[in-house]
Design an enzyme around this catalytic site. Structure first.
Site, PDB file in Angstrom:
ATOM      1  N   ALA A  32       0.816  -1.219   0.000  1.00 37.67           N
ATOM      2  CA  ALA A  32       0.000   0.000   0.000  1.00 37.67           C
ATOM      3  C   ALA A  32       0.852   1.273   0.000  1.00 37.67           C
ATOM      4  CB  ALA A  32      -0.945  -0.016   1.197  1.00 37.67           C
ATOM      5  N   HIS A  34       3.631   1.729  -1.741  1.00 34.99           N
ATOM      6  CA  HIS A  34       3.935   2.003  -3.152  1.00 34.99           C
ATOM      7  C   HIS A  34       2.697   2.541  -3.880  1.00 34.99           C
ATOM      8  CE1 HIS A  34       7.024  -1.242  -2.322  1.00 34.99           C
ATOM      9  NE2 HIS A  34       7.778  -0.274  -2.827  1.00 34.99           N
ATOM     10  N   LYS A 149       9.893   6.906   4.484  1.00 28.24           N
ATOM     11  CA  LYS A 149      10.368   5.848   5.386  1.00 28.24           C
ATOM     12  C   LYS A 149      11.885   5.692   5.250  1.00 28.24           C
ATOM     13  CE  LYS A 149      10.316   1.382   4.858  1.00 28.24           C
ATOM     14  NZ  LYS A 149      11.248   0.433   5.015  1.00 28.24           N
ATOM     15  N   ASP A 150      12.350   5.739   3.988  1.00 26.51           N
ATOM     16  CA  ASP A 150      13.792   5.651   3.732  1.00 26.51           C
ATOM     17  C   ASP A 150      14.365   7.065   3.769  1.00 26.51           C
ATOM     18  OD1 ASP A 150      13.859   2.759   3.173  1.00 26.51           O
ATOM     19  OD2 ASP A 150      12.613   3.311   1.474  1.00 26.51           O
ATOM     20  N   SER A 186       8.447  -3.890   2.012  1.00 28.32           N
ATOM     21  CA  SER A 186       8.361  -5.156   1.256  1.00 28.32           C
ATOM     22  C   SER A 186       8.901  -6.305   2.090  1.00 28.32           C
ATOM     23  CB  SER A 186       9.154  -5.041  -0.040  1.00 28.32           C
ATOM     24  OG  SER A 186       8.625  -3.995  -0.808  1.00 28.32           O
ATOM     25  N   ARG A 187       9.793  -5.992   3.029  1.00 27.75           N
ATOM     26  CA  ARG A 187      10.406  -7.052   3.836  1.00 27.75           C
ATOM     27  C   ARG A 187       9.470  -7.589   4.918  1.00 27.75           C
ATOM     28  NH1 ARG A 187      15.109  -3.897   2.641  1.00 27.75           N
ATOM     29  NH2 ARG A 187      16.781  -5.245   1.834  1.00 27.75           N
TER      30      ARG A 187
HETATM   31  O1  PAF Z   1      13.668   2.401  -2.268  1.00 31.14           O
HETATM   32  C1  PAF Z   1      13.817   1.489  -3.105  1.00 31.14           C
HETATM   33  O2  PAF Z   1      12.926   0.675  -3.350  1.00 31.14           O
HETATM   34  C2  PAF Z   1      15.138   1.386  -3.845  1.00 31.14           C
HETATM   35  O3  PAF Z   1      16.207   1.723  -3.033  1.00 31.14           O
HETATM   36  C3  PAF Z   1      15.167   2.189  -5.168  1.00 31.14           C
HETATM   37  C4  PAF Z   1      15.045   3.675  -4.910  1.00 31.14           C
HETATM   38  C5  PAF Z   1      14.026   1.726  -6.072  1.00 31.14           C
HETATM   39  C6  PAF Z   1      16.482   1.945  -5.879  1.00 31.14           C
HETATM   40  O4  PAF Z   1      16.660   0.603  -6.198  1.00 31.14           O
END
Ligand code: PAF
Length: 281
Positions: A32, A34, A149-150, A186-187
């Protein structure tokens, strides 16, 4: 929706794509979070613009072979999700086409990448910067959307864009969470039921520490200790790092006198999860 694997075909599709062209780069196993990025992409692109997604499990950003091998892959379901979210184009290259035999060029950000995830996953952000720059060059988006999040990745990509004069606007999207507070990742599908039940403690630990800061604590030691105690109460997780850093430079701070971020990465056995909270006084 065009699903494209080959570089030549991608270049043709990009040349013909109505603008604005908004990119959502992903490694697949879409959830969700993404879908929220794709929805934001459509808002920016408008009904007549182009929403492009990429699905590529980028090998150069994995520091542990077992993490790469075990990374969830669900291409058919992902393509269906992109279709339902109204994407116009999805690029799903092979590893060989992105990294032809003999490839020997890496993009390295040398400051922000040395901290936090960069310190415990050597080379990770070289892989991220390299693939993101390649995708920007190939797809020439007007905008690219990344999840907050990242947050370290986001800061590094903004730095990459600034330092290399890239003509793309980076758009940040807030972290999407499960109702119990666990950040979508995703993990998460790799967690056992017991680990999944335990994992909301990551968010709880960060929030308990953030409350201390909001109540006026300026010394990082008790703030970090509060989060650590919450995390270490679980026999199931291992802390990879827990740090309080300046939100801009990502350097550790010795007093809470500027915007700061409390960030952590933990392992549930082989599964590494990250989360963070901004500290407000
Ligand atoms: O955040 C991610 O899913 C990845 O690090 C990305 C930005 C697609 C690069 O592979």
């Amino acid at each position: 929706m065009d699903v494209i694997e080959q570089l030549a075909e991608l270049r043709r599709a990009v040349a013909a794509a109505p603008r604005p062209l908004v990119l959502v780069p992903t490694m697949g196993a879409l959830h969700a979070g993404h879908l929220a990025l794709l929805a934001r992409a459509r808002e920016i692109a408008g009904p007549a613009g182009t929403v492009a997604a990429t699905i590529f499990v980028n090998p150069t950003q994995f520091d542990r072979p077992q993490d790469l091998d075990g990374y969830p892959r669900s291409l058919d379901r992902d393509l269906q999700a992109c279709r339902s979210a109204g994407a116009n184009l999805v690029f799903t290259p092979s590893s060989d086409s992105m990294y032809p035999p003999g490839h020997s060029t890496l993009v390295r950000e040398t400051s922000l990448s040395t901290r936090l995830c960069g310190a415990t996953r050597p080379g990770h952000f070289d892989g991220v910067c390299t693939i993101v720059l390649k995708l920007f060059n190939l797809i020439t988006p007007s905008h690219a959307i990344f999840g907050e999040k990242d947050f370290q990745q986001l800061a590094i990509i903004r730095r990459l864009v600034r330092d290399l004069d890239l003509k793309v606007e980076i758009v940040a999207h807030p972290t999407v969470r499960e109702p119990d507070g666990l950040a979508l990742s995703s993990r998460n599908v790799r967690l056992s039921p017991q680990q999944r039940a335990d994992a909301p403690r990551i968010r709880q630990a960060l929030l308990a520490a953030a409350k201390l800061a909001a109540d006026g604590e300026t010394d990082p030691a008790p703030i970090l200790a509060t989060a650590r105690v919450h995390l270490e109460a679980s026999p199931l997780l291992k802390i990879d790092y827990l740090e309080l850093v300046d939100s801009e430079s990502l350097q550790p701070i010795d007093t809470l006198d500027r915007p700061a971020t409390l960030a952590t990465a933990v392992f549930y056995h082989d599964t590494r999860l990250i989360d963070h909270v901004s500290l407000k006084r």
